[in-house]
Design a protein around this motif. Structure first.
Motif: not given
Ligand SMILES: Cc1cc2nc3c(=O)[nH]c(=O)nc-3n(C[C@H](O)[C@H](O)[C@H](O)COP(=O)(O)O)c2cc1C
Lengths: 220, 196
Positions: B131-134, B138-152, B164-173
């Motif tokens: 599983l990979v999630a992106i 909507p606007s930058g910079p990405v809030d680190p708290e949102d990023e951590e929550l998304f990864e969790t 079997p494995s997973a990764a996630a990232c957040v990018i700003a539009a």
């Protein structure tokens, strides 16, 4: 609405609706308790409301009237059921564009299937982010685990929560203390749950097909 | 046999929120030899899960609702890589992505087991996709708290859906193209190619 009368809006985010869902049965005593203390209330089922234009209007109208929003939903894959997210998307988009000044308070009650109430933690954080973005005042999130009927401990926690909401005081730690603990030991939940699934499948003559793999890959 | 990737694109409304990112992910995976199925979920009618558990106790492994949600569930199990793409929505998934994710529970068994000291469901299939999630903010910079929550959230989902494995990232539009390309390539574990 006069200053004296407070209004609570219950938003239920379970497909099973306002009567049958566990989430609404958990939230109902809070709404009833507030009504006994002189509050007015209205209850909306998010799945139904987000599906039509009229329903979406009704949802946003109800939020505008709320002094307190009580959000109750089941945990679906560590987050909320899709139509409940849709409801929150609509509310947050509106609050942002209209710049509504009033900040209703926001409380969530989440229930999950697994025995550990802590499985709801990620979703409570999502709801907290929602409240921030929608301009609501986050009060607390109450998390309940699965396994059996609603316990006495959970009922007293909801009673304490109701009183705190009415008095607009900080929600006592007691609420968290009464709801944090799983309702039964994990091993018991697992054994009992697995018996329950087999019995349930038997009702549909599906007991022998429980482990079917209809989508198995041709190469596996 | 080709490696199969299923991209569930949860962009809402006209799809602007995720269109460029989806195109980039499809391009990068294609260049790396993946066969990609890209489902723009906003264009597909998928009814919300009723919460009836019929997919476990009545028609085991198949949702009782006969619509495209079944097709998504089948494709999920038959993929090697599952990619969730979503506008970051309160640190989590959009309603468009979630309508499909909720309909994937037929792919696990109702039975419970303990995993790392918590209850979860037993596997129905031998193999599940990585599983990979992106998430697209909507606007930058990405809030680190949102990023951590998304990864969790993604890591919690990986446990429940037995990835079997997973990764996630957040990018700003608003990130520039090279930055987005680089981050997406990294999370997909493919080469960023000439553009980076
Ligand atoms: C699609 C789906 C996903 C679910 N995901 C979870 C989960 O991730 N963790 C969990 O503990 N329970 C999960 N459950 C179980 C529900 O949270 C549980 O049955 C809840 O009590 C239902 O409440 P309701 O009657 O208000 O709908 C899921 C149920 C369904 C149908």
């Amino acid at each position: 609405m006069s200053d004296a009368t407070k209004h609570v809006v219950l938003l239920v985010g379970s497909p099973k609706g306002l009567e049958k869902s566990r989430s609404s049965r958990l939230a109902r005593p809070v709404v009833d308790g507030l009504e006994r203390r002189g509050w007015t209330s209205e209850s909306l089922h998010l799945h139904a409301e987000v599906a039509t234009e009229e329903g979406r209007e009704r949802l946003l109208g109800a939020v505008d009237r709320a002094d307190l929003i009580l959000f109750a939903a089941p945990l679906y894959v560590d987050s909320l059921p899709a139509p409940a997210i849709r409801g929150l998307e609509l509310i947050a988009a509106r609050q942002r564009t209209d710049g509504v000044e009033r900040a209703p308070r926001f409380v969530s009650i989440l229930c999950c299937g697994f025995v550990e109430p802590s499985q709801n933690d990620t979703c409570q954080r999502i709801l907290q982010r929602f409240a921030d973005q929608a301009g609501f005042e986050w009060v607390t999130g109450v998390s309940l685990g699965g396994g059996g009927p609603i316990s006495k401990r959970a009922r007293s926690a909801l009673g304490i929560l109701t009183e705190a909401l009415d008095l607009e005081i900080l929600v006592p730690d007691e609420v968290d203390r009464l709801t944090r603990k799983p309702a039964m030991p994990r091993w018991l939940y697992i054994i009992g749950g697995n018996v329950m699934w087999r019995r349930w499948a038997k009702e549909y003559d599906a007991r022998d097909r429980l482990r079917d793999r209809p989508y198995r890959r041709p190469d596996s | 046999m080709d490696r199969e990737a299923l991209l569930l694109d949860g962009g809402r409304d006209d799809g602007d929120e995720t269109r460029d990112t989806a195109a980039l992910a499809v391009e990068l995976l294609g260049a790396d030899g993946w066969r990609v199925t890209h489902l723009a979920l906003r264009e597909i009618e998928i009814a919300p899960c009723f919460g009836c558990f019929g997919c476990w106790v009545r028609t085991p492994g198949v949702c009782v609702i006969d619509d495209a949600g079944r097709d998504v569930a089948r494709r999920m199990v038959q993929s090697d890589l599952l990619v969730y793409l979503t506008p970051l929505t309160f640190g989590g998934y959009s309603s468009e992505l979630k309508k499909a994710v909720d309909r994937l529970i037929p792919n696990i068994l109702p039975f419970f087991q303990s995993i790392d000291g918590e209850v979860h469901h037993v596997k129905r299939y031998e193999r599940y996709p990585r599983l990979v999630a992106i998430g697209v903010a909507p606007s930058g910079p990405v809030d680190p708290e949102d990023e951590e929550l998304f990864e969790t959230l993604v890591h919690r989902n990986a446990i429940n859906y037995r990835a079997p494995s997973a990764a996630a990232c957040v990018i700003a539009a608003s990130d520039d193209d090279a930055v987005r390309r680089d981050r997406i390539a990294r999370v997909l574990e493919v080469d960023a190619g000439g553009g980076s």
